[in-house]
Design a protein around this motif. Structure first.
Motif, PDB file in Angstrom:
ATOM      1  N   ASN A   6      24.298 -30.021   5.901  1.00 28.76           N
ATOM      2  CA  ASN A   6      23.832 -28.867   6.641  1.00 28.76           C
ATOM      3  C   ASN A   6      22.404 -28.592   6.209  1.00 28.76           C
ATOM      4  O   ASN A   6      22.173 -28.097   5.112  1.00 28.76           O
ATOM      5  CB  ASN A   6      24.733 -27.662   6.359  1.00 28.76           C
ATOM      6  CG  ASN A   6      24.392 -26.473   7.214  1.00 28.76           C
ATOM      7  OD1 ASN A   6      23.332 -26.426   7.827  1.00 28.76           O
ATOM      8  ND2 ASN A   6      25.279 -25.510   7.242  1.00 28.76           N
ATOM      9  N   ASP A   7      21.422 -28.930   7.065  1.00 31.30           N
ATOM     10  CA  ASP A   7      20.023 -28.748   6.725  1.00 31.30           C
ATOM     11  C   ASP A   7      19.682 -27.298   6.433  1.00 31.30           C
ATOM     12  O   ASP A   7      18.752 -27.007   5.693  1.00 31.30           O
ATOM     13  CB  ASP A   7      19.114 -29.265   7.846  1.00 31.30           C
ATOM     14  CG  ASP A   7      19.180 -30.777   7.974  1.00 31.30           C
ATOM     15  OD1 ASP A   7      19.528 -31.442   6.980  1.00 31.30           O
ATOM     16  OD2 ASP A   7      18.885 -31.283   9.066  1.00 31.30           O
ATOM     17  N   VAL A   8      20.426 -26.367   7.011  1.00 31.36           N
ATOM     18  CA  VAL A   8      20.168 -24.953   6.776  1.00 31.36           C
ATOM     19  C   VAL A   8      20.356 -24.620   5.301  1.00 31.36           C
ATOM     20  O   VAL A   8      19.713 -23.746   4.763  1.00 31.36           O
ATOM     21  CB  VAL A   8      21.091 -24.084   7.655  1.00 31.36           C
ATOM     22  CG1 VAL A   8      21.009 -22.631   7.266  1.00 31.36           C
ATOM     23  CG2 VAL A   8      20.749 -24.259   9.120  1.00 31.36           C
ATOM     24  N   LEU A   9      21.246 -25.350   4.630  1.00 30.29           N
ATOM     25  CA  LEU A   9      21.508 -25.066   3.222  1.00 30.29           C
ATOM     26  C   LEU A   9      20.482 -25.666   2.283  1.00 30.29           C
ATOM     27  O   LEU A   9      20.565 -25.467   1.087  1.00 30.29           O
ATOM     28  CB  LEU A   9      22.911 -25.538   2.845  1.00 30.29           C
ATOM     29  CG  LEU A   9      24.041 -24.797   3.544  1.00 30.29           C
ATOM     30  CD1 LEU A   9      25.387 -25.343   3.106  1.00 30.29           C
ATOM     31  CD2 LEU A   9      23.965 -23.314   3.256  1.00 30.29           C
ATOM     32  N   SER A  10      19.515 -26.372   2.794  1.00 27.94           N
ATOM     33  CA  SER A  10      18.466 -26.945   1.961  1.00 27.94           C
ATOM     34  C   SER A  10      17.280 -25.988   1.925  1.00 27.94           C
ATOM     35  O   SER A  10      16.754 -25.626   2.966  1.00 27.94           O
ATOM     36  CB  SER A  10      17.999 -28.292   2.517  1.00 27.94           C
ATOM     37  OG  SER A  10      19.069 -29.191   2.563  1.00 27.94           O
ATOM     38  N   PRO A  11      16.861 -25.598   0.722  1.00 29.54           N
ATOM     39  CA  PRO A  11      15.677 -24.738   0.672  1.00 29.54           C
ATOM     40  C   PRO A  11      14.445 -25.527   1.100  1.00 29.54           C
ATOM     41  O   PRO A  11      14.403 -26.746   0.995  1.00 29.54           O
ATOM     42  CB  PRO A  11      15.588 -24.331  -0.805  1.00 29.54           C
ATOM     43  CG  PRO A  11      16.389 -25.332  -1.550  1.00 29.54           C
ATOM     44  CD  PRO A  11      17.400 -25.895  -0.599  1.00 29.54           C
ATOM     45  N   ASN A  18      11.696 -20.029   4.445  1.00 29.05           N
ATOM     46  CA  ASN A  18      12.354 -21.138   5.115  1.00 29.05           C
ATOM     47  C   ASN A  18      12.335 -20.830   6.611  1.00 29.05           C
ATOM     48  O   ASN A  18      13.119 -20.017   7.082  1.00 29.05           O
ATOM     49  CB  ASN A  18      13.779 -21.309   4.607  1.00 29.05           C
ATOM     50  CG  ASN A  18      14.428 -22.572   5.125  1.00 29.05           C
ATOM     51  OD1 ASN A  18      14.356 -22.874   6.309  1.00 29.05           O
ATOM     52  ND2 ASN A  18      15.074 -23.302   4.237  1.00 29.05           N
ATOM     53  N   ASP A  19      11.406 -21.452   7.307  1.00 24.34           N
ATOM     54  CA  ASP A  19      11.196 -21.203   8.732  1.00 24.34           C
ATOM     55  C   ASP A  19      11.179 -22.548   9.461  1.00 24.34           C
ATOM     56  O   ASP A  19      10.156 -22.985   9.965  1.00 24.34           O
ATOM     57  CB  ASP A  19       9.881 -20.439   8.922  1.00 24.34           C
ATOM     58  CG  ASP A  19       9.610 -20.038  10.355  1.00 24.34           C
ATOM     59  OD1 ASP A  19      10.575 -19.844  11.117  1.00 24.34           O
ATOM     60  OD2 ASP A  19       8.421 -19.914  10.705  1.00 24.34           O
ATOM     61  N   GLN A  20      12.347 -23.197   9.487  1.00 19.76           N
ATOM     62  CA  GLN A  20      12.443 -24.555  10.027  1.00 19.76           C
ATOM     63  C   GLN A  20      11.990 -24.664  11.474  1.00 19.76           C
ATOM     64  O   GLN A  20      11.442 -25.678  11.871  1.00 19.76           O
ATOM     65  CB  GLN A  20      13.878 -25.074   9.895  1.00 19.76           C
ATOM     66  CG  GLN A  20      14.287 -25.320   8.472  1.00 19.76           C
ATOM     67  CD  GLN A  20      15.709 -25.833   8.362  1.00 19.76           C
ATOM     68  OE1 GLN A  20      16.412 -26.017   9.351  1.00 19.76           O
ATOM     69  NE2 GLN A  20      16.141 -26.079   7.137  1.00 19.76           N
TER      70      GLN A  20
END
Length: 183
Positions: A6-11, A18-20
């Protein structure tokens, strides 16, 4: 079976922001990064009680429904704030044409930090700074920066016993660079 990631869980590399999807303005992201690092360093001063050192305020944007992620899981996975002296602010957006519309916010507070800032106190900060009627509702960057500096002001004055924190001067400085690109 291969585990899913889950890329969201990567800082992010900048950790404090964190503004992917690049929802925020560049100046907003860099301001949060810069002041986040400064807070962390200031809170590590040798004259501060060791059990409240290491404060971190992290901001994340997420495009999608708030039920798609767990703010507590992200907070814990990223280990925000030493000694549980962290705050995670997640802003949720929905796509709208070429841009995004702000939907909602989650404010996750570490257990040690919650002895200084309760959920009710966080809600008051949101009402006072993010929902400030003098900031246009469409300018979520300025609203976020107002909240961010409101949170920092609260921490510096109520946790670390600073004598002053001029919220307005930080906002004035932000408005000067809001639409600039900071490399």
């Amino acid at each position: 079976c291969t585990p899913t990631t889950n890329d969201v869980l990567s800082p992010s590399k900048l950790f404090y922001i964190n503004d992917q999807n690049r929802v925020l303005l560049n100046a907003t992201s860099w301001s949060i990064f810069t002041y986040g690092e400064e807070l962390y360093e200031d809170s590590k001063a040798s004259d501060i009680n060791s059990n409240i050192q290491g404060s971190q305020v992290v901001v994340m944007t997420f495009v999608g429904d708030s039920s798609q992620i767990s703010s507590s899981e992200i907070f814990n996975a990223w280990a925000i704030g030493e000694n549980d002296m962290g705050i995670l602010i997640i802003l949720f957006f929905t796509p709208s044409g070429d841009g995004y519309n702000y939907d909602s916010m989650i404010f996750e507070i570490g257990s040690q930090m919650s002895t200084f800032l309760s959920a009710f106190g966080a809600n008051d900060l949101i009402t006072q700074y993010f929902d400030d009627p003098t900031i246009p509702s469409f300018d979520y960057d300025a609203r976020l920066m107002s909240l961010y500096h409101g949170v920092l002001s609260y921490l510096y004055l109520n946790v670390y016993d600073y004598t002053s924190y001029n919220h307005q001067s930080y906002m004035d400085a932000y408005y000067e660079v809001q639409y600039d690109y900071i490399g």
